[in-house]
Design a protein around this motif. Structure first.
Motif, PDB file in Angstrom:
ATOM      1  N   ASN A   1      -3.936 -48.833 -21.669  1.00  7.53           N
ATOM      2  CA  ASN A   1      -3.832 -48.770 -20.051  1.00  7.53           C
ATOM      3  C   ASN A   1      -5.209 -48.122 -19.901  1.00  7.53           C
ATOM      4  OD1 ASN A   1      -1.137 -49.894 -19.401  1.00  7.53           O
ATOM      5  ND2 ASN A   1      -0.594 -48.405 -21.149  1.00  7.53           N
ATOM      6  N   PHE A   2      -5.650 -48.624 -18.730  1.00  4.95           N
ATOM      7  CA  PHE A   2      -6.759 -47.655 -18.021  1.00  4.95           C
ATOM      8  C   PHE A   2      -6.507 -47.173 -16.773  1.00  4.95           C
ATOM      9  CE2 PHE A   2      -8.833 -50.889 -20.678  1.00  4.95           C
ATOM     10  CZ  PHE A   2      -9.817 -50.190 -21.093  1.00  4.95           C
ATOM     11  N   TYR A   3      -6.678 -45.691 -16.763  1.00  5.42           N
ATOM     12  CA  TYR A   3      -6.123 -44.848 -15.655  1.00  5.42           C
ATOM     13  C   TYR A   3      -7.293 -44.094 -14.845  1.00  5.42           C
ATOM     14  CZ  TYR A   3      -1.547 -45.031 -18.350  1.00  5.42           C
ATOM     15  OH  TYR A   3      -0.590 -45.533 -18.679  1.00  5.42           O
ATOM     16  N   ALA A   4      -7.209 -44.228 -13.735  1.00  7.70           N
ATOM     17  CA  ALA A   4      -8.494 -43.677 -12.930  1.00  7.70           C
ATOM     18  C   ALA A   4      -8.203 -42.258 -12.990  1.00  7.70           C
ATOM     19  CB  ALA A   4      -8.415 -44.139 -11.675  1.00  7.70           C
ATOM     20  N   MET A   5      -9.060 -41.273 -13.013  1.00  5.12           N
ATOM     21  CA  MET A   5      -8.853 -39.818 -12.949  1.00  5.12           C
ATOM     22  C   MET A   5      -9.310 -39.417 -11.605  1.00  5.12           C
ATOM     23  SD  MET A   5     -10.599 -36.720 -15.396  1.00  5.12           S
ATOM     24  CE  MET A   5     -12.150 -36.851 -14.656  1.00  5.12           C
ATOM     25  N   ILE A   6      -8.440 -38.902 -10.714  1.00  6.37           N
ATOM     26  CA  ILE A   6      -8.650 -38.583  -9.344  1.00  6.37           C
ATOM     27  C   ILE A   6      -8.361 -37.213  -8.947  1.00  6.37           C
ATOM     28  CG2 ILE A   6      -8.103 -39.131  -6.943  1.00  6.37           C
ATOM     29  CD1 ILE A   6      -7.112 -41.892  -7.616  1.00  6.37           C
ATOM     30  N   PRO A   7      -9.389 -36.438  -8.714  1.00  5.33           N
ATOM     31  CA  PRO A   7      -9.017 -34.901  -8.443  1.00  5.33           C
ATOM     32  C   PRO A   7      -8.494 -34.533  -7.184  1.00  5.33           C
ATOM     33  CG  PRO A   7     -11.496 -35.545  -7.700  1.00  5.33           C
ATOM     34  CD  PRO A   7     -10.882 -36.812  -8.407  1.00  5.33           C
ATOM     35  N   VAL A   8      -7.556 -33.778  -7.095  1.00  2.73           N
ATOM     36  CA  VAL A   8      -6.871 -33.672  -5.751  1.00  2.73           C
ATOM     37  C   VAL A   8      -6.838 -32.097  -5.435  1.00  2.73           C
ATOM     38  CG1 VAL A   8      -5.561 -35.595  -5.897  1.00  2.73           C
ATOM     39  CG2 VAL A   8      -4.601 -33.437  -7.068  1.00  2.73           C
ATOM     40  N   TYR A   9      -6.489 -31.687  -4.407  1.00  2.06           N
ATOM     41  CA  TYR A   9      -6.437 -30.265  -3.968  1.00  2.06           C
ATOM     42  C   TYR A   9      -5.030 -29.645  -4.461  1.00  2.06           C
ATOM     43  CZ  TYR A   9     -10.357 -31.147  -1.113  1.00  2.06           C
ATOM     44  OH  TYR A   9     -11.629 -31.383  -0.553  1.00  2.06           O
ATOM     45  N   LYS A  10      -4.920 -28.674  -4.737  1.00  4.55           N
ATOM     46  CA  LYS A  10      -3.519 -27.981  -5.083  1.00  4.55           C
ATOM     47  C   LYS A  10      -2.506 -28.336  -4.043  1.00  4.55           C
ATOM     48  CE  LYS A  10      -1.166 -23.454  -6.612  1.00  4.55           C
ATOM     49  NZ  LYS A  10      -0.075 -23.907  -5.505  1.00  4.55           N
ATOM     50  N   GLU A  11      -2.723 -28.165  -2.738  1.00  2.00           N
ATOM     51  CA  GLU A  11      -1.711 -28.385  -1.704  1.00  2.00           C
ATOM     52  C   GLU A  11      -1.424 -29.785  -1.879  1.00  2.00           C
ATOM     53  OE1 GLU A  11      -4.292 -25.151  -0.454  1.00  2.00           O
ATOM     54  OE2 GLU A  11      -4.687 -27.102  -1.166  1.00  2.00           O
ATOM     55  N   GLU A  12      -2.286 -30.889  -2.367  1.00  2.00           N
ATOM     56  CA  GLU A  12      -1.866 -32.212  -2.459  1.00  2.00           C
ATOM     57  C   GLU A  12      -0.947 -32.397  -3.806  1.00  2.00           C
ATOM     58  OE1 GLU A  12      -5.815 -34.152  -0.537  1.00  2.00           O
ATOM     59  OE2 GLU A  12      -5.849 -34.122  -2.457  1.00  2.00           O
ATOM     60  N   MET A  13      -1.467 -31.440  -4.749  1.00  3.70           N
ATOM     61  CA  MET A  13      -0.276 -31.594  -6.028  1.00  3.70           C
ATOM     62  C   MET A  13       0.840 -31.129  -5.720  1.00  3.70           C
ATOM     63  SD  MET A  13      -0.721 -29.720  -9.495  1.00  3.70           S
ATOM     64  CE  MET A  13      -0.273 -28.032  -8.787  1.00  3.70           C
ATOM     65  N   ASP A  14       1.278 -29.969  -4.860  1.00  4.50           N
ATOM     66  CA  ASP A  14       2.510 -29.502  -4.576  1.00  4.50           C
ATOM     67  C   ASP A  14       3.146 -30.448  -3.765  1.00  4.50           C
ATOM     68  OD1 ASP A  14       1.780 -27.143  -5.840  1.00  4.50           O
ATOM     69  OD2 ASP A  14       1.210 -26.223  -4.217  1.00  4.50           O
ATOM     70  N   TYR A  15       2.375 -31.280  -2.730  1.00  5.62           N
ATOM     71  CA  TYR A  15       3.041 -32.134  -2.028  1.00  5.62           C
ATOM     72  C   TYR A  15       3.667 -33.108  -2.751  1.00  5.62           C
ATOM     73  CZ  TYR A  15       3.743 -35.254   2.083  1.00  5.62           C
ATOM     74  OH  TYR A  15       4.187 -36.241   3.037  1.00  5.62           O
ATOM     75  N   LYS A  16       2.869 -33.825  -3.576  1.00  7.65           N
ATOM     76  CA  LYS A  16       3.387 -34.977  -4.352  1.00  7.65           C
ATOM     77  C   LYS A  16       4.351 -34.440  -5.266  1.00  7.65           C
ATOM     78  CE  LYS A  16       3.091 -36.742  -8.932  1.00  7.65           C
ATOM     79  NZ  LYS A  16       3.272 -36.243 -10.358  1.00  7.65           N
ATOM     80  N   LEU A  17       4.296 -33.235  -5.921  1.00 14.45           N
ATOM     81  CA  LEU A  17       5.670 -32.715  -6.565  1.00 14.45           C
ATOM     82  C   LEU A  17       6.913 -32.778  -5.758  1.00 14.45           C
ATOM     83  CD1 LEU A  17       3.959 -30.142  -8.871  1.00 14.45           C
ATOM     84  CD2 LEU A  17       4.486 -32.409  -9.385  1.00 14.45           C
ATOM     85  N   GLU A  18       6.916 -32.113  -4.693  1.00 10.79           N
ATOM     86  CA  GLU A  18       7.819 -32.134  -3.647  1.00 10.79           C
ATOM     87  C   GLU A  18       8.302 -33.402  -2.897  1.00 10.79           C
ATOM     88  OE1 GLU A  18       9.874 -29.340  -2.976  1.00 10.79           O
ATOM     89  OE2 GLU A  18       8.841 -28.568  -4.685  1.00 10.79           O
ATOM     90  N   GLU A  19       7.610 -34.245  -2.564  1.00 11.40           N
ATOM     91  CA  GLU A  19       7.857 -35.504  -1.724  1.00 11.40           C
ATOM     92  C   GLU A  19       7.690 -36.731  -2.468  1.00 11.40           C
ATOM     93  OE1 GLU A  19       8.984 -35.027   0.983  1.00 11.40           O
ATOM     94  OE2 GLU A  19       8.754 -32.950   1.229  1.00 11.40           O
TER      95      GLU A  19
END
Length: 265
Positions: free
Chosen positions: A218-236
């Motif tokens: 599988n080929f996965y794109a590595m996308i840099p995100v902000y800490k707040e975006e990571m936290d939002y993803k984990l919560e929502e």
């Protein structure tokens, strides 16, 4: 269908997890499984560090890239390797793809440790990573002496070794912070990497490579995100973050000046 709607369609039904730094598990409000890993011991047995096999799928990966994108213009070969030998293939900007594309090979030499509860786990055991950079990004041996230019390659290599070092796996929707506190990376405000399907003008057929020995890469794109975006993803959840990416017109093309879509959330 929008760019991120296509990504969500591909990700539907995928197991979503989020490797971090210590070795217990927890489930976030957004449904992500968080793996925490203790630092590896400094007393490593040298004989266990050197790659058991090297460049197993190198030729097939190059053929795959040539078929679906373009023939790599150059390969940054690794001189000294631990666990797996990671090379980075560089496809320069073209009329069809007006940006730099960097793709790993070697991560798939070894199978990752996919949990037994993941359906069709064999389909997720091997992967390679890629990053898409703007056409004016400075690339080259001399340019990579500057961390502000080199960090995408550093994280490609770091993440490619991560599942083999910690006996885990990486897949769609996984987030990997830059240290426990998701510290800023080089001259950016990004503090985390998010793995998603590489959908920026690439055919869906590109996402998977069926190897001659019957394995699937599988080929996965590595996308840099902000800490707040990571936290939002984990919560929502990942879908909620992708909806915001869609709203702000964000793609996998790295833009160090892009807005933080979760700064005020």
């Amino acid at each position: 269908m929008s760019f991120w709607d296509k990504v969500k369609k591909i990700m539907s039904g995928e197991e979503e997890e989020s490797p971090s730094e210590k070795k217990d598990t927890e489930i976030t409000a957004g449904g992500s499984t968080v793996y925490r890993y203790e630092d590896q011991s400094d007393d490593k047995d040298p004989k266990n560090l050197f790659p058991e096999v090297q460049c197993v799928y190198l030729d097939e990966i190059e053929e795959h890239l040539t078929k679906y994108i373009a023939e790599p213009d150059m390969v940054f070969h690794e001189i000294i390797s631990e666990l797996v030998h990671i090379d980075v293939h560089w496809i320069k900007p073209s009329a069809n793809y007006p940006y730099h594309i960097l793709v790993t090979s070697g991560m798939s030499d070894l199978a990752m440790h996919v949990p037994d509860e993941v359906e069709n786990k064999e389909s997720y055991e091997r992967a390679e990573l890629m990053v898409v950079l703007p056409a004016d990004w400075k690339i080259g041996e001399e340019e990579f002496q500057d961390d502000n230019n080199y960090w995408p390659v550093y994280f490609l290599k770091r993440l490619a070794r991560f599942p083999h070092e910690y006996k885990t796996w990486l897949g769609y929707g996984h987030t990997i912070p830059n240290g426990m506190e998701a510290e800023d990376i080089a001259n950016t405000g990004f503090g985390c990497m998010l793995l998603l399907p590489p959908m920026l003008s690439f055919d869906e057929e590109f996402l998977e490579l069926k190897t001659k020995d019957g394995n699937l890469i599988n080929f996965y794109a590595m996308i840099p995100v902000y800490k707040e975006e990571m936290d939002y993803k984990l919560e929502e959840g990942t879908d909620a973050l992708l909806d915001l990416f869609d709203e702000y017109g964000i793609s996998e093309l790295v833009d160090i000046d892009r807005p933080n879509v979760c700064r005020d959330r």
